[in-house]
Write an enzyme that holds these catalytic residues in place. Structure first.
Site, short mmCIF file in Angstrom:
data_model
loop_
_atom_site.label_atom_id
_atom_site.label_comp_id
_atom_site.label_asym_id
_atom_site.label_seq_id
_atom_site.Cartn_x
_atom_site.Cartn_y
_atom_site.Cartn_z
N ASP A 285 9.02 77.02 1.75
CA ASP A 285 8.31 77.10 0.46
C ASP A 285 9.07 77.99 -0.51
OD1 ASP A 285 7.70 79.21 2.28
OD2 ASP A 285 6.18 79.91 0.88
N GLU A 286 8.85 77.74 -1.77
CA GLU A 286 9.30 78.59 -2.86
C GLU A 286 10.79 78.92 -2.78
OE1 GLU A 286 5.29 80.92 -4.15
OE2 GLU A 286 6.38 81.84 -2.50
N VAL A 287 11.57 77.92 -2.42
CA VAL A 287 13.02 78.11 -2.43
C VAL A 287 13.49 78.20 -3.88
CG1 VAL A 287 15.21 76.98 -1.89
CG2 VAL A 287 13.33 76.96 -0.22
#
Lengths: 510, 510
Positions: A285-287
């Site tokens: 997530d949230e790369v």
């Protein structure tokens, strides 16, 4: 029917799980003197019979605990004589024992089951009913996690998604890289040893709860840099961390470095063996692309490899780490960005956990992937507690607070109409992100709101006649559950003034 | 300076309050091994001296505890030898002892006071620094209230505004009308006996905390109708309770009936004697005119008395109950509606507690009344937890959640410029309304947010140079206070990831 303390006879006495559960529920029942708040002023129902005990029988000796475990049971409690609980597996028997314990109320010192004979045929709508707990932003002692597993069992939940590490800390022991913990745990006492992890897995298994670990990569990994700075990008960029990460401290595995991928695979191999479940969560997530596109090493690498991009590097990274999970005989679980916000095509056995958009559920199953629903808009239990950046006097990013009514009203199957696609909606998880939580508040943050989710995940949104249950109808039952949990030592928060709990309907909006 | 466990010598040994406090703080200091999170990785400061002890001296033998109590103190902690704490009153000494305890940190097992010599001359900006606690929507055991008084003393707060009864329950024993409690408490075990009340008053006094009781009249009194229905109007109107009250159940004293006023005066006389403080809170909030104008008895009375109206009845009621408080030698405290939303003109010694509008503070002092600031928009600790009506999937009426930053940023003196009027801004109170709170969550709902208010109420908004302190500057100190409180047994909620607490400034918004 009026059992003083009904004996429970496990039919399948070679099962340590079943005999343990029978002893546990016998103790719960013997110690519990629960009267539902709305029954406070009522008298004990007329009782003519007496329950001599409950006989449990289990069909299968297979005690494998997985997504495919059969949790169904049939419970019969007659007005007189012996009750029976029949299940395909020990885990179904656990669910039936919980139901049996909840049939009992106490009036004037007498323990009573109302409206006998009781006949219940029960099984879950969703195979995966979980809580995601972040133990990295702040630490939770083993006792708090075990208490949470107890509470989950009271609500027939069966997955603890253990978001065990994150940017802020690495609380779990590592045998392959001991320094990860030495440099990454908040303190030696705020560490989960291998023995702690095994104890938690066993504690969960005894309650029919799978422990799925998440080792979130490639983002959310700043803390790895305390030990291996050379495999990291954008470590703790300040003050403009928001350009590089969703929250401070920034830092991602440097996907241009083979050593970073090797490290990730080593982590998967180590913890994939420690954690016995056949699902392993890889995060994803949230790369943040800025973290890499502005990294000097990445820039240099891409200059040398003009046919590659940040995106191809990420696809190569995902390919290797997902393959590493599959090589252990496990399926990956990933946050929805892996599927929707990268060019990577995950293996078809990957389980996609959605959180950004409620529409991601139909989108996931339309692509043929299994979906776990964790919409921030409904299932993030930390929301609505205000911002936690000390120079910002504003709301949380996912305001407002998710009330139990709001949670109950969410439908994981919304906009999924195709019967084959509906089968791919396999689960739901509420999430407690721990920026503003730790052991002081865990019980009240989770309960009774997680119980509202748990009911919809087990029983679905509709009753037997197809009527979609309303929160007004559910309130009295959930009050009962909340007070029962408090009696069992779970600090669940109150939903209303006790006056309202005692007077169902009197506190409804006109 | 490095005291292992400094002795504390009370100079004024005939005071049980002082000797009790000295023993209490000696035990706290001996048991506390506190290191501030931002000091976690630092070494012990170089120490050259040794503190042999602290000598306390108190000027006055007057132990009256009131709004006029002098809480000032002067604390000197030298690099070597004996510290001194001088105060005008024992209550000032209590504040100095708390400060002394907070000077101590532990490094590598050694207890250290940093930056000696320490010289502190200290006194509060606001004379009334309180918490309003509602024990009627849900009940709090005596132990939870005493723990709250402990926590208040750790933050130099000096008023527990005990909103003891409300529409939903009457938990306090009555000698004049025992049935009020029998019919109005949630259960016999959820009752404050006279002995409980006296114990709480004494517990507060030992910590320099006044207990101001609120008996909210004429609204918020539904529960009186369980015993005296004949003196009530609009009892539990359903389903349209919202036409008659701010929340269910509706019900107000029937101001057309002399017996209702007699009842109110009897309550004032009974509890005005039980509670020793010289301020008595009469409530007066959220009075609903529909409740009376649609009441058959009120309609009949007004038909017989054409020169009277609901408003003249209310003024007559207020006149009598305020006079009854004054007759006991006490001043009344009232919510702002009494001043702003009725035609009654309270006695000039009435203390007005504002909550509806922040501008009510300048309006109150402009009328010459003393003002206590409890703006819902900043100081209501229950807000932002969602609605609690089970058929309504929406926000709380006072959304959003009040963060500690938001609380800290509120200024009770805003828009009050006249020096004489500023003297009338005498206090501030955060409020915990208990629709969604009880003993399971009280600590986390109150702390550390009430500590943020307490600092501004004691120290004001500015530092010595006139600079308005920012929350970014305050965060590290408040983290220390939060962790110190947790160590002392108060379940204060975490403000941030521990990583942020250990790295001040690293989690600021850019």
């Amino acid at each position: 029917m009026q059992p003083s303390s009904p004996s429970i006879n496990p039919g399948y006495t070679t099962s340590a799980i079943l005999t343990g559960a029978v002893a546990r529920y016998a103790a719960i029942i013997a110690g519990e003197t629960f009267t539902g708040p709305s029954d406070y002023m009522t008298k004990a129902p007329a009782t003519s019979g007496s329950l001599s005990g409950l006989t449990v029988s289990v069909e299968s000796t297979d005690e494998t605990l997985s997504l495919d475990t059969d949790e169904s049971y049939v419970l019969d409690v007659p007005a007189n004589g012996q009750g029976t609980l029949k299940a395909k597996t020990v885990y179904g028997a656990l669910r039936g024992l919980e139901t049996f314990s909840q049939l009992l109320e106490t009036f004037e010192g007498k323990r009573v089951v109302r409206q006998t004979p009781v006949h219940i045929e029960d099984k879950p709508v969703l195979a995966h009913r979980g809580i995601s707990l972040d133990t990295a932003r702040n630490f939770y002692p083993v006792k708090a996690i075990e208490r949470t597993l107890d509470a989950m069992s009271y609500n027939k939940m069966n997955v603890l998604h253990w978001h065990i590490v994150d940017a802020q800390s690495w609380p779990v022991q590592s045998l392959t890289s001991p320094d990860l913990t030495k440099n990454g745990a908040y303190s030696p006492s705020m560490t989960y040893s291998y023995d702690d992890v095994k104890q938690i897995i066993q504690y969960g298994r005894e309650r029919g709860i799978r422990i799925i670990p998440e080792f979130d990569i490639p983002g959310h990994t700043y803390i790895v840099g305390n030990t291996y700075p050379d495999i990291m990008s954008c470590l703790n960029k300040q003050p403009n961390w928001d350009h590089f990460a969703a929250e401070p401290p920034s830092g991602q595995l440097n996907i241009a470095k083979p050593e970073a991928t090797d490290f990730a695979i080593e982590i998967i191999n180590e913890y994939g063996r420690l954690f016995s479940d056949n699902v392993f969560h890889l995060g994803g997530d949230e790369v943040n692309r800025n973290c890499w596109s502005e990294d000097p090493d990445v820039i240099a690498y891409l200059a040398d490899h003009p046919d590659e991009t940040v995106e191809t590097l990420l696809v190569a990274f995902y390919t290797k780490v997902h393959n590493a999970v599959n090589a252990l005989g496990k399926a990956s679980m990933s946050w929805e960005e892996t599927l929707f916000h990268s060019e990577y095509v995950p293996p078809k056995d990957t389980i996609i956990q959605t959180w950004i958009d409620e529409q991601s559920i139909p989108s996931t199953v339309a692509k043929g992937y299994r979906s776990i629903a964790s919409p921030a808009s409904s299932y993030y239990l930390d929301c609505g507690h205000g911002a936690w950046l000390p120079n910002f006097d504003g709301n949380s990013w996912c305001d407002p607070f998710k009330t139990w009514m709001h949670i109950y009203n969410f439908d994981a199957f919304a906009n999924v109409t195709d019967p084959e696609q509906r089968k791919l909606v396999i689960g739901a998880e509420v999430a407690l992100w721990s920026e503003q939580s730790d052991e002081t508040v865990i019980d009240a943050r989770l309960w009774p709101r997680a119980a509202a989710m748990a009911e919809t995940a087990w029983s679905g949104k509709t009753d037997a006649s197809g009527h979609v249950r309303t929160t007004a109808e559910v309130a009295d039952r959930l009050h009962n559950q909340r007070f029962r949990m408090v009696g069992r030592g779970i600090g669940a928060e109150p939903m209303q003034p006790l006056w309202c709990a005692r007077n169902p309907g009197a506190c409804n909006l006109p």
